[in-house]
Structure formats: structure tokens, C-alpha cells
Design a protein around this motif. Structure first.
Motif, PDB file in Angstrom:
ATOM      1  N   THR A  32       0.826  -1.205   0.000  1.00 21.54           N
ATOM      2  CA  THR A  32       0.000   0.000   0.000  1.00 21.54           C
ATOM      3  C   THR A  32       0.856   1.249   0.000  1.00 21.54           C
ATOM      4  O   THR A  32       0.575   2.222  -0.714  1.00 21.54           O
ATOM      5  CB  THR A  32      -0.927   0.006   1.229  1.00 21.54           C
ATOM      6  OG1 THR A  32      -1.717  -1.194   1.234  1.00 21.54           O
ATOM      7  CG2 THR A  32      -1.847   1.203   1.208  1.00 21.54           C
ATOM      8  N   GLY A  35       2.453   1.631  -3.432  1.00 27.87           N
ATOM      9  CA  GLY A  35       1.458   2.118  -4.377  1.00 27.87           C
ATOM     10  C   GLY A  35       1.169   3.590  -4.188  1.00 27.87           C
ATOM     11  O   GLY A  35       1.049   4.344  -5.160  1.00 27.87           O
ATOM     12  N   TRP A 415       0.291  -2.538 -10.313  1.00 28.80           N
ATOM     13  CA  TRP A 415      -0.294  -3.309  -9.210  1.00 28.80           C
ATOM     14  C   TRP A 415      -1.511  -2.562  -8.659  1.00 28.80           C
ATOM     15  O   TRP A 415      -2.536  -3.173  -8.341  1.00 28.80           O
ATOM     16  CB  TRP A 415       0.735  -3.542  -8.116  1.00 28.80           C
ATOM     17  CG  TRP A 415       0.211  -4.423  -7.021  1.00 28.80           C
ATOM     18  CD1 TRP A 415       0.236  -5.786  -6.968  1.00 28.80           C
ATOM     19  CD2 TRP A 415      -0.462  -3.985  -5.833  1.00 28.80           C
ATOM     20  NE1 TRP A 415      -0.377  -6.222  -5.812  1.00 28.80           N
ATOM     21  CE2 TRP A 415      -0.815  -5.145  -5.099  1.00 28.80           C
ATOM     22  CE3 TRP A 415      -0.791  -2.744  -5.317  1.00 28.80           C
ATOM     23  CZ2 TRP A 415      -1.470  -5.087  -3.881  1.00 28.80           C
ATOM     24  CZ3 TRP A 415      -1.463  -2.681  -4.108  1.00 28.80           C
ATOM     25  CH2 TRP A 415      -1.789  -3.840  -3.400  1.00 28.80           C
ATOM     26  N   VAL A 416      -1.418  -1.229  -8.549  1.00 31.65           N
ATOM     27  CA  VAL A 416      -2.558  -0.435  -8.082  1.00 31.65           C
ATOM     28  C   VAL A 416      -3.713  -0.546  -9.070  1.00 31.65           C
ATOM     29  O   VAL A 416      -4.879  -0.721  -8.680  1.00 31.65           O
ATOM     30  CB  VAL A 416      -2.143   1.040  -7.896  1.00 31.65           C
ATOM     31  CG1 VAL A 416      -3.367   1.901  -7.573  1.00 31.65           C
ATOM     32  CG2 VAL A 416      -1.085   1.175  -6.802  1.00 31.65           C
ATOM     33  N   ARG A 419      -4.776  -4.685  -9.068  1.00 33.24           N
ATOM     34  CA  ARG A 419      -5.116  -5.347  -7.812  1.00 33.24           C
ATOM     35  C   ARG A 419      -5.926  -4.469  -6.854  1.00 33.24           C
ATOM     36  O   ARG A 419      -6.692  -4.979  -6.030  1.00 33.24           O
ATOM     37  CB  ARG A 419      -3.839  -5.803  -7.106  1.00 33.24           C
ATOM     38  CG  ARG A 419      -3.072  -6.885  -7.857  1.00 33.24           C
ATOM     39  CD  ARG A 419      -3.806  -8.209  -7.774  1.00 33.24           C
ATOM     40  NE  ARG A 419      -2.971  -9.299  -8.242  1.00 33.24           N
ATOM     41  CZ  ARG A 419      -3.149  -9.925  -9.387  1.00 33.24           C
ATOM     42  NH1 ARG A 419      -4.148  -9.562 -10.181  1.00 33.24           N
ATOM     43  NH2 ARG A 419      -2.359 -10.919  -9.754  1.00 33.24           N
ATOM     44  N   SER A 420      -5.753  -3.167  -6.937  1.00 33.52           N
ATOM     45  CA  SER A 420      -6.444  -2.295  -5.998  1.00 33.52           C
ATOM     46  C   SER A 420      -7.948  -2.290  -6.262  1.00 33.52           C
ATOM     47  O   SER A 420      -8.389  -2.420  -7.407  1.00 33.52           O
ATOM     48  CB  SER A 420      -5.893  -0.873  -6.105  1.00 33.52           C
ATOM     49  OG  SER A 420      -6.667   0.024  -5.353  1.00 33.52           O
ATOM     50  N   ARG A 421      -8.721  -2.121  -5.203  1.00 36.92           N
ATOM     51  CA  ARG A 421     -10.173  -2.008  -5.320  1.00 36.92           C
ATOM     52  C   ARG A 421     -10.643  -0.554  -5.238  1.00 36.92           C
ATOM     53  O   ARG A 421     -11.839  -0.292  -5.131  1.00 36.92           O
ATOM     54  CB  ARG A 421     -10.846  -2.823  -4.215  1.00 36.92           C
ATOM     55  CG  ARG A 421     -10.570  -4.331  -4.320  1.00 36.92           C
ATOM     56  CD  ARG A 421     -11.286  -5.089  -3.221  1.00 36.92           C
ATOM     57  NE  ARG A 421     -11.031  -6.523  -3.309  1.00 36.92           N
ATOM     58  CZ  ARG A 421     -11.513  -7.431  -2.471  1.00 36.92           C
ATOM     59  NH1 ARG A 421     -12.303  -7.040  -1.472  1.00 36.92           N
ATOM     60  NH2 ARG A 421     -11.224  -8.706  -2.621  1.00 36.92           N
ATOM     61  N   SER A 422      -9.685   0.344  -5.330  1.00 30.44           N
ATOM     62  CA  SER A 422     -10.033   1.762  -5.238  1.00 30.44           C
ATOM     63  C   SER A 422     -10.849   2.190  -6.450  1.00 30.44           C
ATOM     64  O   SER A 422     -10.627   1.745  -7.577  1.00 30.44           O
ATOM     65  CB  SER A 422      -8.757   2.608  -5.150  1.00 30.44           C
ATOM     66  OG  SER A 422      -9.068   3.979  -5.255  1.00 30.44           O
ATOM     67  N   ARG A 425      -8.743   3.802  -9.417  1.00 30.13           N
ATOM     68  CA  ARG A 425      -7.671   3.118 -10.133  1.00 30.13           C
ATOM     69  C   ARG A 425      -7.711   3.439 -11.625  1.00 30.13           C
ATOM     70  O   ARG A 425      -6.663   3.497 -12.285  1.00 30.13           O
ATOM     71  CB  ARG A 425      -7.761   1.602  -9.918  1.00 30.13           C
ATOM     72  CG  ARG A 425      -9.024   0.945 -10.447  1.00 30.13           C
ATOM     73  CD  ARG A 425      -8.971  -0.550 -10.205  1.00 30.13           C
ATOM     74  NE  ARG A 425     -10.115  -1.223 -10.775  1.00 30.13           N
ATOM     75  CZ  ARG A 425     -10.274  -2.540 -10.767  1.00 30.13           C
ATOM     76  NH1 ARG A 425      -9.359  -3.309 -10.213  1.00 30.13           N
ATOM     77  NH2 ARG A 425     -11.333  -3.081 -11.307  1.00 30.13           N
TER      78      ARG A 425
END
Length: 591
Positions: A32, A35, A415-416, A419-422, A425
Motif C-alpha cells: 500500500t 502504491g 499493481w494499483v 489489484r487495488s479495489r479503489s 484506479r
């Protein structure tokens, strides 16, 4: 208590006794943090060029560029650009030029990538190296070499075609036309497109294709229903990236287009920024840049929908696999002829022209008489001075630093994105892609202005070019690493995390080894793109940060064709060595 008798259950706690509450603390792991730092870095690198582009497009810059408030705000640039019928003619030419170039590049790249990675093509490593090698030749010199080959009046190929018929006059081929612009630009896109596709093709699990083959599916069905759909993120990412490459390309349209009266958007930007007489009109250039940015961001929205379903394309799991080598059988000879024929057309012929010019004291009429003029004096003069050694050292520093910084940042951003759920993104992906949609002259200008204002002492050094170059090629790295991470099943990371591995260990032991081919391919691509880039070193250049591309331009601009050819041959040699090292490092089969 008697045997076999169960103990009575424990009484529940009194109602007045509150149950303990488990407080969950939000954990900020190393992934995190990495990222977040990557997002801050890309905002810092991209905000300057983007802000400068917006400001210049709304300014009256006919008397120069104002970099301090109050800004002379105006909509006149947009009125001038979109009120001119020539703009729409340039847009149409740009669309035809882009579509044709992409068709050539992807048809050749997909075919060659599949032959090299998945078949028993003879000397496939040599094919790999020679397909990548042309990327080390600056596009300016590549266009010039094709001008020497296909000039209607005295081009080598035209001279040979007229010889059997005793014909006189120009032709029969005219390189200064849109079809030849498409062919030359398409060939210039193949090395990067080929590298963008090979890493993902290498990661496709061959067991899926073998299962379809065992079920009776034919070759065309397997390619259409399995291979191409699994490669969709990589193909769409490469297509979007190369689309923007074409619409902002300047070298081929400048050398071949303007001489033939073919104007595209990139040449309109160049003419506005570098007029024959008068001051540069950066406002009009910025307006064209804003239009190109909008055109580039539209297909990125579709790409984000593909990446949002990245697990549908994951083919790298915890099970080992090895791609099966497909026997070409009766198609071996046509495959060999296709690959080596293309290599001869895209690399051998231009290199022969450059070699010939490098051994000539001046470039005169083609013929046997020119054999008497052969000399190596050009090599001693061009490579023997301190200026060349300084340029060579600066070129390697620029290539390695820009490639390393760009790929490390690209992996963290990808990766952000994947893979991120933001909910942001997609915005991160767009922000990482923006520099590729900006004309190089805008990035160079904004970087120059930025570090004239900021108290960071890199102005006039090689490091200001490194920062600008890493900014421009962030999108190149993310197009590759985003597709690579999308192919890795998220369960591998979750399994490692369940076993107690931290974020750093997951990157070192899981993601790092699986992304090694992607990282090496991306490193080579940014390295090659950086050392052959001409716009940014020219915009940010000084006597202390000269690189090979600017040295080649100076030689050509001064009329020293021999010196420019010598340096171009040297740069191509560096590329062949770099491509050979990459092929050996990735652990592929021997020659």
C-alpha cells in the motif's frame, strides 16, 4: 464424573456483562505504501506537462509564451485551429496514416511473435534479435535511409528498377506519398509492438490450447477462440499505445510527408512550434496537443473495462506449465521466407544504405565509380573525439536510468491498477497514460520551465533529460506491466500472504520472478526508446548533456551525411548487443 457422561455446557455470561469488541485496525502494508508513493510520483511527473499544455492552449502566444500570471487568456487558438479547413484534412490523413501503420505493425508483430515463441522456426533467436534491432535506429535516420532508397529521382531501388528497361526520369516508386509513409511508419512500430506481445504470449498457458486441440479444434479455431482472447489485455494495451505513437509521430511525416505535400496533425504541431519565419506559436501547438490528448484517452476507457475483468485473462497459476513447441512442417519454408524477408526489408536494406554512406566521403551518384571513393576516414573522425565519448557515456546513463526508474514506477502503478479495489484506479491508469499522449515538444518545454523555477539543480545536466524521458515512457512501462500482472492469478499472492509473507516478500518471491520477462522486455524497450529519442534531448540539451541522438542530428543538420551515418551504425550495433543480452537473460533457447 461417570465414564461416558458429557459435561454440562458452560452457562452463558450474564446479560449485564458486555461481550468484548474486536477493534480492527486498518493495516497499511508495504504494498500500500509503495502504491501510494508511486501515485504521488506520477502526479508530480505528469502534472507539470499537463498543466503547461492546458495553459498554452488558452493563451495568446503570438508574441511569446507567458509563464507567470496574469496570463493572457483567449479562445482564439481554438477558433484558429478548428475554423481552418486544413485541420480536418490533416485529421483525415492522420486517421488513414494511423490505421494503415497499425495494420502493418500488428500483422507482422503477431505473426513473428507466435513463430518465435511457439514454433520450431529455425534460428528463432536470431530472428528475435534482428526484429528488435531497428528500434535502435532513430526514426529520423530510418526515414532518411528510405528516402535514399526510394527517392523518385536517384533512389537506389528506383535506379535498379529503371535499369532493365532503360527508362529515364523519376519513379516508378515515390516514397514521398501516404502509402509509403504508412509502410515505413508501420515497420518502425514493429520492434516495440513485437516486444509488447512476446512477453504476454510467453505467459499463455499452453495446456488450454492443447486441451482444445485434443477436443478436435483446428489451428484457426484455437487461435481465434483461445490464444487471441487470452492475449486481449496485451493486444489492446499495445494497440492503444502504438495508436498514440503514430498520431504523435513526427520523424516519418516530417521527412517523407512534407516533401510530398502530405500533412498530419504532428507536422501541424511542428510547423506551429518551429515556423520558418516569426515566433513559435505554442498556443496553436498546445491546442493540437489538447485534441490529440482527447483522442488518445477515448480508447483508454475501453481498455479499463478489459483490465477491470483481469481475472478472466489470468493464465499463470500455481501449476507449472511449459509452452509446447509447434512443428511448422510444410509451413516452415514460408515462415522462414516471411520472417527473413521482412528483416531484409526493415533492417538490412536501411543498414546497407547507412553503411554505404558511412564509407563515403560524400554521398554522390550510385554506381561502380563510387567504389573508388570508399574510405574509413569518417569512422576515425566521428568516433575518435572526446565529444563522441561524452555522448556515448551520457547515452548509457540516460537509457539505464530512464529505463530502471520508469519500470520500477510502472510495476508499482500497475499493481494499483489491477489489484487495488479503489474507485480511482482508472484515474491512475489515465494519469500514467497521459504523457504518451502529450507531444514531446510540450513535455520538453514544460520540464524546462519547471526546473527553471524549482530549486532543484538538474537544469543543464543529463538528469533533467532522464526525468523528462522517464515521464514520457511511464505509459510504455504500464502498458506492459499491467497486462503482465493481469495474467498472474491473485490466488498466488493470497496464498503467500496466508503463509505469513509480507508485501516485500510477495514482490521478491512471487510477483518479481513471474514478472521477470515483462520487466526485462520493458527495460529494453524504454532503454532503446530513450537512446533514440531526439525531441527531448534537443529541447533540454546543453554542451554538458549531449547524447548520441542529438549528435546525429547535429551532423545531419550540418550536412555531414557521413558522420550521421557512422553514428547511426554505431547506435544500431549497440541495439543488437542489447537485444542479444536480453534474449540470453530471459533463458530462452540457444541460436
Amino acid at each position: 464424573m461417570a465414564a461416558g457422561t458429557q459435561a454440562p455446557p458452560s452457562p452463558p455470561p450474564p446479560a449485564s456483562t458486555p461481550m468484548p469488541r474486536v477493534r480492527r485496525r486498518r493495516r497499511f502494508g508495504s504494498r500500500t505504501v509503495i502504491g501510494g508513493l508511486a501515485i504521488l510520483a506520477v502526479i508530480y511527473l505528469v502534472a507539470g506537462p499537463l498543466l503547461m499544455l492546458v495553459l498554452t492552449s488558452f493563451q495568446d502566444t503570438s508574441l511569446g509564451l507567458v509563464i507567470r500570471p496574469p496570463f493572457p487568456w483567449s479562445l482564439q487558438n481554438y477558433v484558429d485551429v478548428f475554423g481552418d479547413s486544413g485541420t480536418y484534412s490533416a485529421i483525415l490523413s492522420t486517421l488513414i496514416f494511423s490505421a494503415g501503420s497499425l495494420l502493418v505493425a500488428f500483422a507482422v508483430s503477431i505473426t513473428c511473435a507466435w513463430l518465435v515463441e511457439r514454433t520450431d522456426l529455425p534460428a528463432r533467436n536470431a530472428v528475435f534479435v534482428l526484429l528488435v534491432a531497428p528500434s535502435g535506429i532513430p526514426a529520423l535516420i530510418l526515414a532518411i535511409s528510405w528516402s535514399l532508397l526510394l527517392n523518385p529521382n536517384n533512389g537506389l531501388i528506383n535506379t535498379l528498377l529503371r535499369l532493365p528497361f532503360g527508362a529515364e526520369g523519376p519513379g516508378p516508386l515515390d516514397v514521398y506519398s501516404l502509402p509509403w509513409m504508412i509502410l515505413v511508419q508501420g515497420m518502425s512500430l514493429v520492434p516495440m509492438t513485437f516486444l509488447l506481445i512476446t512477453a504476454s504470449l510467453r505467459g499463455v498457458n499452453a495446456s488450454l490450447e492443447e486441451a482444445a486441440r485434443a477436443s478436435g479444434s483446428g489451428f484457426s479455431t484455437i487461435v481465434r477462440r483461445i490464444t487471441l482472447p487470452l492475449l486481449r489485455p496485451a493486444l489492446i494495451g499495445a494497440l492503444i499505445y502504438q495508436f498514440v505513437t503514430v498520431v504523435t509521430a513526427l520523424d516519418v511525416p516530417l521527412v517523407l510527408g512534407l516533401s510530398g505535400g502530405v500533412s498530419v496533425l504532428s507536422t501541424e504541431i511542428y510547423v506551429a512550434s518551429n515556423p520558418v519565419g516569426g515566433l513559435p506559436n505554442y498556443g496553436v501547438s498546445g491546442t493540437y496537443g489538447m485534441f490529440l490528448l482527447a483522442v488518445s484517452l477515448i480508447p483508454l476507457l475501453f481498455y479499463n473495462r478489459i483490465i477491470g475483468r483481469s481475472q478472466d485473462y489470468a493464465t499463470i497459476t500455481g501449476k507449472t506449465f511449459r509452452p509446447k513447441t509447434i512443428a511448422l512442417k510444410r509451413w516452415k519454408i514460408p515462415a522462414v521466407l516471411f520472417c527473413w524477408g521482412y528483416i531484409a526489408l526493415s533492417f538490412v536494406l536501411p543498414m546497407l544504405v547507412l553503411l554505404w554512406a558511412s564509407f563515403q566521403p560524400y554521398l554522390g551518384v550510385w554506381g561502380l565509380d563510387a567504389l573508388d571513393r570508399l574510405t574509413t576516414a569518417g569512422y576515425g573522425e566521428a568516433l575518435g573525439g572526446a565529444q563522441f565519448l561524452d555522448a556515448l557515456r551520457n547515452t548509457f546513463v540516460l537509457g539505464v536510468a530512464a529505463a530502471l526508474g520508469g519500470m520500477v514506477l510502472a510495476m508499482a502503478l500497475s499493481w494499483v491498477i489491477v489489484r487495488s479495489r479503489s474507485r480511482y484506479r482508472a484515474l491512475v491508469d489515465i494519469l500514467a497514460f497521459v504523457p504518451h499522449a502529450l507531444p514531446g515538444v510540450v513535455i520538453g518545454l514544460s520540464t524546462l520551465v519547471l526546473y527553471l523555477i524549482l530549486p532543484i539543480p538538474i537544469y543543464g545536466t543529463i538528469w533533467i533529460i532522464v526525468v523528462a524521458m522517464a515521464t514520457q515512457y511511464i505509459s510504455l512501462g504500464t502498458r506492459l506491466t499491467t497486462a503482465g500482472i493481469a495474467q498472474i492469478q491473485v490466488g498466488l499472492e493470497e496464498a503467500a500472504e496466508t503463509s505469513g509473507a509480507g508485501g516485500r516478500q510477495i514482490w521478491q518471491r512471487v510477483l518479481g520472478p513471474l514478472l521477470r520477462p515483462v520487466f526485462l522486455n520493458g527495460f529494453l524497450m524504454i532503454f532503446l526508446a530513450s537512446i533514440q529519442n531526439l525531441t527531448l534531448p534537443l529541447m533540454l540539451g546543453s554542451n554538458d548533456n549531449v547524447v548520441l541522438s542529438t549528435l546525429i542530428w547535429r551532423r545531419w543538420d550540418y550536412g555531414d551525411v557521413t558522420g550521421a551515418a557512422v553514428l547511426s551504425v554505431t547506435m544500431a550495433t549497440i541495439t543488437v548487443i542489447a537485444a542479444t543480452l536480453l534474449r540470453r537473460t530471459t533463458g530462452t533457447r540457444g541460436l
